[in-house]
Structure formats: C-alpha cells, structure tokens
Write an enzyme that holds these catalytic residues in place. Structure first.
Site, PDB file in Angstrom:
ATOM      1  CG  HIS A 111     -16.006  50.778 -12.465  1.00  0.00           C
ATOM      2  ND1 HIS A 111     -16.497  51.651 -13.556  1.00  0.00           N
ATOM      3  CD2 HIS A 111     -17.063  50.069 -11.802  1.00  0.00           C
ATOM      4  CE1 HIS A 111     -17.819  51.038 -13.941  1.00  0.00           C
ATOM      5  NE2 HIS A 111     -18.041  50.415 -12.680  1.00  0.00           N
ATOM      6  CG  ASP A 128     -21.037  49.209 -11.535  1.00  0.00           C
ATOM      7  OD1 ASP A 128     -20.653  49.361 -12.623  1.00  0.00           O
ATOM      8  OD2 ASP A 128     -20.147  49.135 -10.653  1.00  0.00           O
ATOM      9  CB  CYS A 181     -17.639  54.667 -14.598  1.00  0.00           C
ATOM     10  SG  CYS A 181     -15.935  54.733 -14.488  1.00  0.00           S
TER      11      CYS A 181
END
Length: 223
Positions: A111, A128, A181
């Site tokens: 991530h 995020d 991401c």
C-alpha cells in the site's frame, strides 16, 4: 506510451531515466491497468515533479519513497542517523526554507500513503486513498522535523508543541480496488504541490496512469 508499457523485452532493460533514477521495463509495466506501482515508478515521477516544482514560487521538495523506510530502519524503529544528511538534497540545502515537504510512504510493499508537511502553517497531514490511519508516519515526520532542526540549526524547534498533526480526512479521494493506491499518491503529489484541490476520483485513474507513463518516458512533466 504503448511501446513503453506493452513492448516485449528483457524485464531488467532500462527503458527510461530521470536524472539518476532509472526505470526498468518490469517497473514501467506496473503502469499497465490493474497493477500495483513500485518504488521505481513512484520515485521517477517524484523526480519529474521536483523538476517542475523548481519553477514554482514556493520552494517544495518531494523526498524519495525510501526515506520512510530508512528513518524507520526497515521496521526496527525510528533512527534519525539513517537520514541525517538527507536534508542537503532539498532545494537550497535548507529544509527550513521550504514551504512544503512531501514524503511518499511504502507501507509493507502492499500500500502507499503520503505525509505532507506544511512548514509555514506548522501542520503535518496524512493522505491515504483507502482512508487508513497514518498516525505512525505523522509522528515519525514530526520527530524528524524536530531532530533535523536541532542537528542543522543547533537549537530546538520553536513552539514544537504548536504543530498540528492531521490524520487522513474523510473527503480524501478514495480508490475502489486493491491496486491503484500508488497512482493516487502520484496524483496527490502533483496536485498538492500546485496547491490544487484534490478533485478527482477512481474514474480518472486510467488516464492518470497514461499521464505518469508519458512523463516518465519523456523525462519531463506534461502539462
């Protein structure tokens, strides 16, 4: 772009470079749809953004994604000595003359997150695309700012207790899958550097992958 992403060849072939940052074919092809971006791509694009940002009126620097790995000593804990000289890499060589500092965060190889320090506002924020907490990384960077000030300026950071730490906000653009991401982090770096609102969504990500690939292949930012 299609050639860089889909042409067959050795996976270790270097097919692009930005300053000293090289990109191998295998890394470049992480920009194909539905693939997680690796450090080579993230760092090549941040080099391109740093070049573009050099022409902005506000001094800004995006650190390598390896910064967070180094300062946390590969998971063993905070270690300022591992990054003691990294401040010399910023424009002008003085961390404390910057308006903004960005730190891409590789979280366990699965991530990506982003810490942004707004120096004038004394604010540190975490972005995020899965809306996870980045408290560990926020506290790490706050401690780094304090330690760097003591090391470089030979004095403690003034009013260190007044700095505001802000975890990921609910209105941060969110991904709708398990692999985009890194693309979100690249676009966050791009737009935040330009002081633009983060007004985009998952539907724009295919185009964003192509934009990043084109910039890396050309070695410069595409307006």
């Amino acid at each position: 772009v299609q050639t860089g992403l889909y042409e067959q060849g050795g996976k270790d072939d270097i097919i692009a470079s930005v300053d000293t940052q090289t990109v191998q074919r295998e890394s470049m092809q992480t920009l194909c749809p539905e693939v997680w971006l690796n450090d080579e791509v993230i760092n090549a694009y941040r080099e391109i953004l740093n070049h573009r940002n050099a022409d902005l009126s506000s001094p800004i620097h995006i650190f390598s994604s390896f910064f967070m790995t180094k300062i946390l000593d590969d998971g063993r804990g905070y270690n300022y000595d591992n990054v003691r000289g990294w401040h010399r890499k910023v424009p002008g060589g003085d961390l404390f003359n910057l308006d903004m500092i960005l730190f891409p965060v590789n979280i366990g190889g699965f991530h990506w997150g982003l810490v942004v320090v707004y120096m004038k506002e004394r604010r540190i924020m975490y972005y995020d695309s899965m809306h996870r907490s980045g408290q560990q990384y926020l506290e790490t960077i706050k401690r780094y700012i304090e330690d760097a000030h003591l090391a470089v300026k030979r004095t403690a950071l003034n009013n260190a207790n007044e700095w505001k730490i802000v975890d990921c906000m609910g209105d941060t653009p969110a991904q709708e899958n398990g692999y985009d991401c890194g693309v979100f982090i690249c676009i966050f770096c791009d737009m935040i550097s330009l002081d633009l609102p983060l007004v985009f969504s998952q539907e724009h990500l295919s185009r964003c992958r192509e934009k990043i690939a084109l910039a890396i292949m050309n070695g410069k930012y595409n307006t």
